[in-house]
Design a protein around this motif. Sequence first.
Motif, PDB file in Angstrom:
ATOM      1  N   LYS A 160       6.264   7.140  -8.375  1.00 28.62           N
ATOM      2  CA  LYS A 160       5.533   7.867  -7.868  1.00 28.62           C
ATOM      3  C   LYS A 160       6.243   9.080  -6.846  1.00 28.62           C
ATOM      4  O   LYS A 160       6.155  10.149  -6.913  1.00 28.62           O
ATOM      5  CB  LYS A 160       4.460   7.303  -6.933  1.00 28.62           C
ATOM      6  CG  LYS A 160       3.818   6.548  -7.747  1.00 28.62           C
ATOM      7  CD  LYS A 160       2.688   5.853  -6.746  1.00 28.62           C
ATOM      8  CE  LYS A 160       1.577   5.128  -7.548  1.00 28.62           C
ATOM      9  NZ  LYS A 160       0.785   4.153  -6.802  1.00 28.62           N
ATOM     10  N   MET A 161       7.497   8.593  -6.061  1.00 23.11           N
ATOM     11  CA  MET A 161       8.048   9.220  -5.469  1.00 23.11           C
ATOM     12  C   MET A 161       8.783  10.208  -6.029  1.00 23.11           C
ATOM     13  O   MET A 161       8.892  11.418  -5.514  1.00 23.11           O
ATOM     14  CB  MET A 161       9.201   8.403  -4.367  1.00 23.11           C
ATOM     15  CG  MET A 161       8.354   7.585  -3.522  1.00 23.11           C
ATOM     16  SD  MET A 161       9.636   6.564  -2.613  1.00 23.11           S
ATOM     17  CE  MET A 161       8.554   5.689  -1.146  1.00 23.11           C
ATOM     18  N   LYS A 162       9.429   9.965  -7.305  1.00 21.23           N
ATOM     19  CA  LYS A 162      10.094  10.927  -8.137  1.00 21.23           C
ATOM     20  C   LYS A 162       9.220  11.878  -8.504  1.00 21.23           C
ATOM     21  O   LYS A 162       9.545  13.038  -8.479  1.00 21.23           O
ATOM     22  CB  LYS A 162      10.550  10.212  -8.908  1.00 21.23           C
ATOM     23  CG  LYS A 162      11.677  10.994 -10.201  1.00 21.23           C
ATOM     24  CD  LYS A 162      12.138  10.379 -11.024  1.00 21.23           C
ATOM     25  CE  LYS A 162      13.439  11.076 -12.030  1.00 21.23           C
ATOM     26  NZ  LYS A 162      13.849  10.249 -13.060  1.00 21.23           N
ATOM     27  N   ALA A 163       7.893  11.629  -8.906  1.00 27.67           N
ATOM     28  CA  ALA A 163       7.075  12.632  -9.401  1.00 27.67           C
ATOM     29  C   ALA A 163       6.467  13.758  -8.394  1.00 27.67           C
ATOM     30  O   ALA A 163       6.157  14.568  -8.441  1.00 27.67           O
ATOM     31  CB  ALA A 163       5.688  11.896 -10.110  1.00 27.67           C
ATOM     32  N   GLU A 164       6.628  12.884  -7.082  1.00 26.79           N
ATOM     33  CA  GLU A 164       6.251  13.730  -5.625  1.00 26.79           C
ATOM     34  C   GLU A 164       7.129  14.555  -5.223  1.00 26.79           C
ATOM     35  O   GLU A 164       7.180  15.194  -4.218  1.00 26.79           O
ATOM     36  CB  GLU A 164       5.350  12.947  -4.902  1.00 26.79           C
ATOM     37  CG  GLU A 164       4.071  12.404  -5.637  1.00 26.79           C
ATOM     38  CD  GLU A 164       3.265  11.405  -4.503  1.00 26.79           C
ATOM     39  OE1 GLU A 164       3.434  11.616  -3.340  1.00 26.79           O
ATOM     40  OE2 GLU A 164       2.775  10.625  -5.018  1.00 26.79           O
ATOM     41  N   ASP A 165       8.501  14.404  -5.587  1.00 20.88           N
ATOM     42  CA  ASP A 165       9.648  15.006  -5.417  1.00 20.88           C
ATOM     43  C   ASP A 165       9.882  14.884  -3.873  1.00 20.88           C
ATOM     44  O   ASP A 165      10.040  15.590  -2.959  1.00 20.88           O
ATOM     45  CB  ASP A 165       9.363  16.685  -5.378  1.00 20.88           C
ATOM     46  CG  ASP A 165      10.863  17.329  -5.462  1.00 20.88           C
ATOM     47  OD1 ASP A 165      12.000  16.487  -5.535  1.00 20.88           O
ATOM     48  OD2 ASP A 165      10.953  18.749  -5.151  1.00 20.88           O
ATOM     49  N   PHE A 166       9.656  13.533  -3.416  1.00 23.45           N
ATOM     50  CA  PHE A 166      10.176  13.097  -2.267  1.00 23.45           C
ATOM     51  C   PHE A 166      11.583  13.300  -1.851  1.00 23.45           C
ATOM     52  O   PHE A 166      12.479  12.772  -2.466  1.00 23.45           O
ATOM     53  CB  PHE A 166       9.869  11.663  -1.791  1.00 23.45           C
ATOM     54  CG  PHE A 166       8.482  11.271  -1.474  1.00 23.45           C
ATOM     55  CD1 PHE A 166       8.038  10.810  -0.069  1.00 23.45           C
ATOM     56  CD2 PHE A 166       7.274  11.404  -2.209  1.00 23.45           C
ATOM     57  CE1 PHE A 166       6.979  10.535   0.401  1.00 23.45           C
ATOM     58  CE2 PHE A 166       5.781  11.257  -1.721  1.00 23.45           C
ATOM     59  CZ  PHE A 166       5.937  10.774  -0.561  1.00 23.45           C
ATOM     60  N   LYS A 199       0.917  -1.140  -0.015  1.00 25.37           N
ATOM     61  CA  LYS A 199      -0.134  -0.098   0.018  1.00 25.37           C
ATOM     62  C   LYS A 199       0.794   1.138   0.004  1.00 25.37           C
ATOM     63  O   LYS A 199       1.352   1.647   0.964  1.00 25.37           O
ATOM     64  CB  LYS A 199      -0.911  -0.148   1.101  1.00 25.37           C
ATOM     65  CG  LYS A 199      -1.855  -1.223   1.272  1.00 25.37           C
ATOM     66  CD  LYS A 199      -2.925  -1.101   2.364  1.00 25.37           C
ATOM     67  CE  LYS A 199      -2.223  -1.496   3.677  1.00 25.37           C
ATOM     68  NZ  LYS A 199      -2.949  -1.708   4.833  1.00 25.37           N
ATOM     69  N   TYR A 200       1.022   1.794  -1.179  1.00 30.62           N
ATOM     70  CA  TYR A 200       1.868   3.086  -1.318  1.00 30.62           C
ATOM     71  C   TYR A 200       1.504   4.183  -0.307  1.00 30.62           C
ATOM     72  O   TYR A 200       2.307   4.804   0.273  1.00 30.62           O
ATOM     73  CB  TYR A 200       1.777   3.633  -2.843  1.00 30.62           C
ATOM     74  CG  TYR A 200       2.602   4.847  -2.914  1.00 30.62           C
ATOM     75  CD1 TYR A 200       3.895   4.929  -3.029  1.00 30.62           C
ATOM     76  CD2 TYR A 200       1.862   6.106  -3.030  1.00 30.62           C
ATOM     77  CE1 TYR A 200       4.750   6.012  -3.434  1.00 30.62           C
ATOM     78  CE2 TYR A 200       2.618   7.228  -3.290  1.00 30.62           C
ATOM     79  CZ  TYR A 200       4.019   7.080  -3.356  1.00 30.62           C
ATOM     80  OH  TYR A 200       4.429   8.172  -3.539  1.00 30.62           O
ATOM     81  N   ASP A 201       0.285   4.461  -0.283  1.00 34.39           N
ATOM     82  CA  ASP A 201      -0.259   5.592   0.837  1.00 34.39           C
ATOM     83  C   ASP A 201       0.123   5.352   2.285  1.00 34.39           C
ATOM     84  O   ASP A 201       0.320   6.225   2.621  1.00 34.39           O
ATOM     85  CB  ASP A 201      -1.820   5.594   0.555  1.00 34.39           C
ATOM     86  CG  ASP A 201      -2.274   6.270  -0.746  1.00 34.39           C
ATOM     87  OD1 ASP A 201      -1.369   6.946  -1.562  1.00 34.39           O
ATOM     88  OD2 ASP A 201      -3.413   6.289  -1.164  1.00 34.39           O
ATOM     89  N   ALA A 202       0.144   3.936   2.509  1.00 39.85           N
ATOM     90  CA  ALA A 202       0.396   3.674   3.715  1.00 39.85           C
ATOM     91  C   ALA A 202       2.012   3.960   3.956  1.00 39.85           C
ATOM     92  O   ALA A 202       2.337   4.497   5.215  1.00 39.85           O
ATOM     93  CB  ALA A 202       0.128   2.285   4.228  1.00 39.85           C
ATOM     94  N   MET A 203       2.869   3.463   3.201  1.00 44.98           N
ATOM     95  CA  MET A 203       4.126   3.992   3.164  1.00 44.98           C
ATOM     96  C   MET A 203       4.444   5.505   3.278  1.00 44.98           C
ATOM     97  O   MET A 203       5.336   6.149   3.919  1.00 44.98           O
ATOM     98  CB  MET A 203       4.920   3.173   1.993  1.00 44.98           C
ATOM     99  CG  MET A 203       6.492   3.708   2.065  1.00 44.98           C
ATOM    100  SD  MET A 203       7.181   2.951   0.624  1.00 44.98           S
ATOM    101  CE  MET A 203       6.346   3.675  -0.709  1.00 44.98           C
TER     102      MET A 203
END
Length: 264
Positions: free
Chosen positions: A174-180, A131-135
């Motif tokens: 997704k993390m790259k797109a959201e600039d984590f 679950k990506y949102d949980a992480m």
Amino acid sequence: MNERFLDPKYVDNLAKAGLISSDNKENVLFKWTDPNNVANIVGADVQGTYRQPFEKRLNQATGKLGRPYYKGIAANSSSTGGFRVPIFQDLTKPLRLYVTESPIEALSLIEHNLKTNDPEKAIYFSQSGLKYDAMKEQIESLTPFVKDNEQLEVVFAVNNDEHGREYVKDSLKKMKAEDFEMHPFLQMPNINNGDWNEVLELEKTGQLKSRLTKQKDLKQAQALLQNEKVVVEDKKSLNPLNRLIPGANNSVKKETSQQLEVTR
């Protein structure tokens, strides 16, 4: 829990800390703490301790075999919650988040890392699946505690199977797109299609009896399904209409039967 090869000492410590308990059905509860307030319980994994009857596990329609032990999530649990265990051995180290798929796998990884890794400052987190949102929620809650000159280390420790590998790939995108702002690492079990509990089993016993048991169960399921098929076929062959005109449809068979009775 003995069947999972977990050290009772660690399990007892977590029980004393209120992170593990049981319900009135003797299921084990792995409690989820709120990442922003660890005193607040926001859900739990429910793990059965009694092996389910084989017949109950087998889906006759699909031929699929269910889990030997019940596994679920407690009612009203947070959709982004999960079981988390802090291991703070060295506070000078960068903060690290391990992401696993289940509480038992998280505990198995802790045991493995305590023997093989240097002291660390880490949170071991189970998403109860992938679950990506949980992480993401865990990362966001930990980011304020990261030192200015450091980045949060996120270790993907999911199962070494197709779903796990795809999850890592998709999450990084997704993390790259959201600039984590984090430093990703990969620590997957060194067993093909394996999980961290299997790694622990192999380390402690030198073999994977659990896989042999699964294979035995699958063979038993196939045999049971085949027997069911044979019984059905036998019942069809016992139908007198089937013996009169093999291969004819039911309406023709009934009509022929009536004609035979009239001409006798």
